[in-house]
Design a protein around this motif. Structure first.
Motif, short mmCIF file in Angstrom:
data_model
loop_
_atom_site.label_atom_id
_atom_site.label_comp_id
_atom_site.label_asym_id
_atom_site.label_seq_id
_atom_site.Cartn_x
_atom_site.Cartn_y
_atom_site.Cartn_z
N LEU A 1 45.03 29.88 37.81
CA LEU A 1 45.83 29.80 36.59
C LEU A 1 46.26 31.20 36.17
CD1 LEU A 1 43.90 27.22 34.38
CD2 LEU A 1 46.15 26.92 35.41
N LEU A 2 47.53 31.36 35.87
CA LEU A 2 48.01 32.64 35.36
C LEU A 2 47.55 32.81 33.92
CD1 LEU A 2 51.65 32.71 36.77
CD2 LEU A 2 49.66 33.92 37.64
N PRO A 3 47.17 34.01 33.52
CA PRO A 3 46.72 34.22 32.13
C PRO A 3 47.87 34.05 31.16
CG PRO A 3 46.90 36.31 33.30
CD PRO A 3 47.09 35.23 34.33
N SER A 4 47.55 33.56 29.97
CA SER A 4 48.57 33.36 28.94
C SER A 4 48.69 34.57 28.03
CB SER A 4 48.24 32.12 28.10
OG SER A 4 46.93 32.23 27.55
N ASN A 5 47.76 35.52 28.11
CA ASN A 5 47.86 36.75 27.31
C ASN A 5 47.32 37.91 28.15
OD1 ASN A 5 44.93 37.40 26.58
ND2 ASN A 5 45.08 35.25 25.92
N PRO A 6 47.75 39.15 27.82
CA PRO A 6 47.40 40.31 28.64
C PRO A 6 45.92 40.67 28.64
CG PRO A 6 48.54 40.98 26.63
CD PRO A 6 48.65 39.49 26.71
N ASN A 7 45.12 40.11 27.74
CA ASN A 7 43.70 40.42 27.70
C ASN A 7 42.89 39.67 28.76
OD1 ASN A 7 44.08 42.15 25.49
ND2 ASN A 7 43.96 40.43 24.04
N GLU A 8 43.47 38.63 29.34
CA GLU A 8 42.76 37.86 30.37
C GLU A 8 42.87 38.56 31.72
OE1 GLU A 8 43.42 33.56 30.36
OE2 GLU A 8 44.55 33.81 28.51
N SER A 9 41.89 38.32 32.58
CA SER A 9 41.88 38.96 33.89
C SER A 9 42.94 38.38 34.80
CB SER A 9 40.50 38.80 34.54
OG SER A 9 40.18 37.43 34.69
N VAL A 10 43.44 39.20 35.71
CA VAL A 10 44.46 38.78 36.66
C VAL A 10 43.80 38.01 37.79
CG1 VAL A 10 46.24 39.60 38.26
CG2 VAL A 10 45.90 40.76 36.07
N PRO A 11 44.33 36.85 38.19
CA PRO A 11 43.71 36.08 39.28
C PRO A 11 43.80 36.79 40.62
CG PRO A 11 45.82 35.12 38.65
CD PRO A 11 45.51 36.17 37.63
N GLU A 12 42.83 36.49 41.49
CA GLU A 12 42.76 37.12 42.81
C GLU A 12 43.09 36.13 43.91
OE1 GLU A 12 39.25 40.45 41.94
OE2 GLU A 12 38.81 38.66 43.12
N ALA A 13 43.67 36.65 44.98
CA ALA A 13 43.87 35.89 46.21
C ALA A 13 43.16 36.66 47.32
CB ALA A 13 45.35 35.74 46.53
N ARG A 14 42.30 35.95 48.11
CA ARG A 14 41.47 36.60 49.13
C ARG A 14 42.20 36.57 50.47
NH1 ARG A 14 36.76 32.86 46.74
NH2 ARG A 14 38.19 31.36 47.69
N VAL A 15 42.43 37.76 51.02
CA VAL A 15 43.16 37.88 52.27
C VAL A 15 42.29 38.56 53.32
CG1 VAL A 15 45.40 37.98 51.10
CG2 VAL A 15 44.16 40.11 51.58
N ALA A 16 42.69 38.44 54.58
CA ALA A 16 41.95 39.05 55.69
C ALA A 16 42.93 39.43 56.78
CB ALA A 16 40.88 38.08 56.22
N ALA A 17 42.52 40.38 57.59
CA ALA A 17 43.37 40.86 58.69
C ALA A 17 43.72 39.72 59.63
CB ALA A 17 42.66 41.97 59.44
N ASN A 18 45.01 39.66 60.00
CA ASN A 18 45.52 38.71 60.99
C ASN A 18 45.39 37.25 60.55
OD1 ASN A 18 45.95 40.98 62.70
ND2 ASN A 18 43.81 40.85 63.37
N VAL A 19 45.27 37.02 59.23
CA VAL A 19 45.22 35.66 58.70
C VAL A 19 46.36 35.52 57.69
CG1 VAL A 19 43.90 33.97 57.38
CG2 VAL A 19 42.73 35.48 59.01
N ALA A 20 47.18 34.49 57.83
CA ALA A 20 48.29 34.26 56.91
C ALA A 20 47.78 33.54 55.66
CB ALA A 20 49.37 33.43 57.57
N THR A 21 48.12 34.09 54.50
CA THR A 21 47.79 33.48 53.22
C THR A 21 49.08 33.12 52.51
OG1 THR A 21 45.71 34.72 52.98
CG2 THR A 21 46.71 33.86 50.96
N TYR A 22 49.16 31.87 52.01
CA TYR A 22 50.37 31.37 51.38
C TYR A 22 50.14 31.24 49.87
CZ TYR A 22 51.74 30.29 56.15
OH TYR A 22 52.04 30.39 57.49
#
Length: 294
Positions: A38-59
């Motif tokens: 979920l994207l934050p609705s205000n700037p005080n909330e933390s930014v969401p993370e997406a976990r990536v790895a070498a040679n792996v496609a993340t969509y």
């Protein structure tokens, strides 16, 4: 055949040294996941993370169309094998794992302008997990928020309607006891660069003047729209133009439209013949009207 004891010891030692090194070259096995953030609705909330790895496609899949030209991927192209952008998707494949504390920002703007208008995520590398697909969604707005937004839009609309009507002219001081003088405008009879002035009207008030001309784009010409308007007194003194607008976005070949040119408060005599020039944004097609009395 049995190896001599010294040779056997050397072989075992070589094998014991080689095995850990070979094991270290193998990439870690990570569990591939699909999840939603979920994207934050205000700037005080933390930014969401997406976990990536070498040679792996993340969509990264978004819940609304995105502006392709606005996509920013930090570290591109140095840290990524490839990055692909679609109508609702950003695909990334790092060429190396990111450091333990390393975070690369991905930022994109939505086309619909709804809140939040910009989606921001950070890419990280996890020791045991990698995201195969991340669905990026905006937090549903509450009824209270929607009602507040609607009230704001209605107030803005009411203000615009008031400004555009006769009462708005009085409130803004653009119409007073001096009233408005109107007259027909003398227009050139011939065509200029594939354009022809059909007729014109002039309006003069205490704080503004307005030249309105009906322009025809002759058949066989390219579409036309005014990009700039210039007004000058007979001695060459320029008259400040506040705005130039047309009743249509552009004139197709054979089409007519009204062009309105608003000026600053008149400081010239009503009998003076001003010179009006209209030209498109490229400056390639110009229309000149030498007898404009405002």
């Amino acid at each position: 055949m049995t190896l001599p004891s010294p040779l056997l010891s050397l072989a075992l030692l070589t094998l014991s040294l080689a095995t850990p090194a070979a094991a270290q070259t193998q990439p870690p096995v990570r569990e591939r996941q699909e999840r939603q953030v979920l994207l934050p609705s205000n700037p005080n909330e933390s930014v969401p993370e997406a976990r990536v790895a070498a040679n792996v496609a993340t969509y990264l899949r978004f819940d609304a169309p995105i502006e392709k030209a606005s996509v920013e991927v930090e570290g591109r192209p140095a840290r990524f094998r490839w990055v692909d952008v679609g109508e609702r998707l950003i695909a990334v494949e790092p060429s190396v794992d990111l450091g333990a504390e390393e975070k690369l920002v991905v930022r994109v703007r939505y086309k619909d302008g709804a809140s939040p208008a910009v989606a921001t995520l950070v890419l990280v590398t996890h020791p045991t997990l990698v995201d195969k697909e991340v669905e990026v969604v905006r937090r549903p707005r509450t009824v209270e928020a929607l009602e507040a937004a609607l009230a704001e839009k209605e107030a803005t609309l009411a203000a615009l309607q008031a400004e555009s009507g006769p009462a708005g002219l009085v409130f803004s001081g653009r119409l007073d006891l001096g009233g408005v003088q109107a007259r027909r405008m003398e227009v050139p009879s011939g065509a200029q660069e594939g354009l022809k002035v059909v007729k014109g009207e002039a309006y003069r008030a205490g704080t503004w003047a307005l030249a309105v001309v009906r322009v025809r784009n002759l058949p066989g010409q390219k579409p036309w729209a005014p990009g700039e308007a210039r007004l000058a007194r007979p001695d060459g003194t320029p008259v400040k133009v506040r705005s130039v607008e047309m009743s249509k976005a552009q004139l197709a070949p054979g089409e007519e439209g009204l062009v309105a040119v608003e000026t600053e408060a008149p400081f010239w005599k009503a009998s003076e013949a001003l010179r009006l020039e209209l030209q498109d944004k490229s400056g390639s097609r110009r229309l000149s009207i030498p007898e404009v009395k405002l």
